[in-house]
Design a protein around this motif. Structure first.
Motif, short mmCIF file in Angstrom:
data_model
loop_
_atom_site.label_atom_id
_atom_site.label_comp_id
_atom_site.label_asym_id
_atom_site.label_seq_id
_atom_site.Cartn_x
_atom_site.Cartn_y
_atom_site.Cartn_z
N MET A 109 26.66 34.53 53.35
CA MET A 109 26.50 35.37 52.27
C MET A 109 26.75 34.82 51.09
SD MET A 109 29.36 38.21 51.24
CE MET A 109 28.79 39.48 52.47
N ILE A 110 26.08 34.89 50.04
CA ILE A 110 26.17 34.37 48.79
C ILE A 110 26.94 35.44 47.64
CG2 ILE A 110 25.34 33.28 46.58
CD1 ILE A 110 23.20 32.08 48.25
N ILE A 111 27.96 35.29 47.10
CA ILE A 111 28.57 36.21 46.15
C ILE A 111 27.80 35.88 44.68
CG2 ILE A 111 30.70 37.01 44.92
CD1 ILE A 111 31.96 36.91 47.74
N LYS A 112 26.87 36.94 44.18
CA LYS A 112 26.68 36.46 43.20
C LYS A 112 27.20 37.22 41.83
CE LYS A 112 21.80 36.10 45.11
NZ LYS A 112 20.30 36.64 45.25
N LYS A 113 27.76 38.65 42.23
CA LYS A 113 28.38 39.07 41.21
C LYS A 113 29.66 39.76 41.98
CE LYS A 113 27.73 42.89 38.07
NZ LYS A 113 26.61 43.83 37.49
N ALA A 114 30.99 39.62 41.14
CA ALA A 114 32.28 40.10 41.61
C ALA A 114 33.03 40.89 40.54
CB ALA A 114 32.91 39.01 42.29
N ALA A 115 33.40 41.93 40.37
CA ALA A 115 34.00 42.56 38.97
C ALA A 115 35.09 43.40 39.57
CB ALA A 115 32.85 43.25 38.47
N PHE A 116 36.04 43.45 38.56
CA PHE A 116 37.30 44.18 39.00
C PHE A 116 36.69 45.80 38.59
CE2 PHE A 116 40.72 46.78 36.77
CZ PHE A 116 41.72 46.58 37.77
N VAL A 117 37.22 46.68 39.41
CA VAL A 117 36.99 48.00 39.29
C VAL A 117 38.11 48.65 38.87
CG1 VAL A 117 36.08 50.21 40.60
CG2 VAL A 117 35.05 47.87 41.01
N LEU A 169 36.96 32.58 47.33
CA LEU A 169 35.79 33.44 48.10
C LEU A 169 34.61 33.84 47.10
CD1 LEU A 169 37.55 35.43 50.84
CD2 LEU A 169 36.34 33.12 51.08
N THR A 170 35.05 34.35 45.95
CA THR A 170 34.19 35.02 45.24
C THR A 170 33.57 34.16 44.00
OG1 THR A 170 36.02 35.58 43.52
CG2 THR A 170 35.27 36.99 45.07
N GLY A 171 33.99 32.77 43.91
CA GLY A 171 33.77 31.81 43.02
C GLY A 171 34.27 32.31 41.54
N GLN A 172 35.19 33.03 41.25
CA GLN A 172 35.76 33.29 40.02
C GLN A 172 37.14 33.11 39.89
OE1 GLN A 172 34.51 36.90 38.41
NE2 GLN A 172 32.47 37.18 39.31
N LYS A 173 37.48 31.95 39.31
CA LYS A 173 38.78 31.58 39.21
C LYS A 173 39.81 32.70 38.66
CE LYS A 173 38.42 26.58 38.75
NZ LYS A 173 38.47 25.52 37.86
N GLY A 174 39.49 33.52 37.83
CA GLY A 174 40.40 34.52 37.28
C GLY A 174 40.19 35.92 37.65
N LEU A 175 39.50 36.01 38.67
CA LEU A 175 39.13 37.53 39.31
C LEU A 175 40.53 38.06 39.59
CD1 LEU A 175 36.70 39.48 39.63
CD2 LEU A 175 36.80 38.55 42.08
#
Length: 203
Positions: free
Chosen positions: A1-9, A43-49
């Motif tokens: 799996m490649i995480i292309k988009k990850a966002a806080f809800v 895992l998401t590739g976003q340091k500040g998520l």
């Protein structure tokens, strides 16, 4: 799996206020300061998520993140909280246990274990509670880079031996390092297979 988009809800204190249960959901939980936020960011590739902190007990809400517009990753408050009042601890505990037992689209709980430590009673007790309540879970051993390979593997074996005292079959388990990215692909591939499984069941 490649995480292309990850966002806080959103962040909530009650499972009833969480997003509609129409997508596959995976929860991440562990003892305070186990490196949960760092793992999520890796895992998401976003340091500040997910917000990281050197102070245990930073996460105090049910935090939902939408991944690839297809599934939810949930960052839960840790157990074994550090310096908090009994009232706060009881409140957090109820919030988490209600979510884990009543959230209908929760597909799997990832329990994070600090690989630097020998088996901790609090981890074993929480895992046994999940088993008693029929909640599917997997284990992720964190901070693999903090010890020598031999020490890390010895601690992993000790934990498995401890679990074997009460479990006939051990759950899926992964070894990771948020610093080096070790184990990332393995965890994401496992998540991918479960998302597909959920979608097949849904259809």
């Amino acid at each position: 799996m490649i995480i292309k988009k990850a966002a806080f809800v959103q962040s909530k204190t009650n499972y009833k206020d969480c997003p509609l249960p129409d997508k596959c959901e995976f929860a991440f939980i562990g003892r305070s300061n186990v490196g949960k936020s760092s793992l999520i960011n890796m895992l998401t590739g976003q340091k500040g998520l997910a917000k990281t902190s050197a102070k245990p007990g930073k996460t105090q809400l049910i935090n939902h993140f939408i991944i690839n517009e297809k599934w939810y990753l949930v960052d839960l408050p840790g157990y074994g909280w550090a310096k908090v009042s009994k009232e706060s601890k009881a409140k957090w505990e109820k919030m988490v246990k209600d979510y884990l037992t009543l959230r209908e689209n929760l597909f799997c709980v990832f329990v994070l274990i600090d690989n630097r430590l020998e088996p901790q009673v609090i981890d074993i007790e929480f895992i046994n509670w999940l088993g008693e309540n029929g909640i599917p879970f997997s284990l992720i051993f964190t901070k693999y880079d903090k010890l020598s390979k031999t020490q890390a593997n010895n601690n992993l074996l000790k934990f498995e031996n401890e679990m074997s005292k009460t479990w006939q079959e051990l759950p899926p388990r992964f070894v990771t390092s948020s610093e080096t990215g070790f184990g990332k692909e393995e965890v994401l591939n496992y998540l991918d297979s479960m998302v597909k499984n959920f979608e097949e069941q849904k259809n």
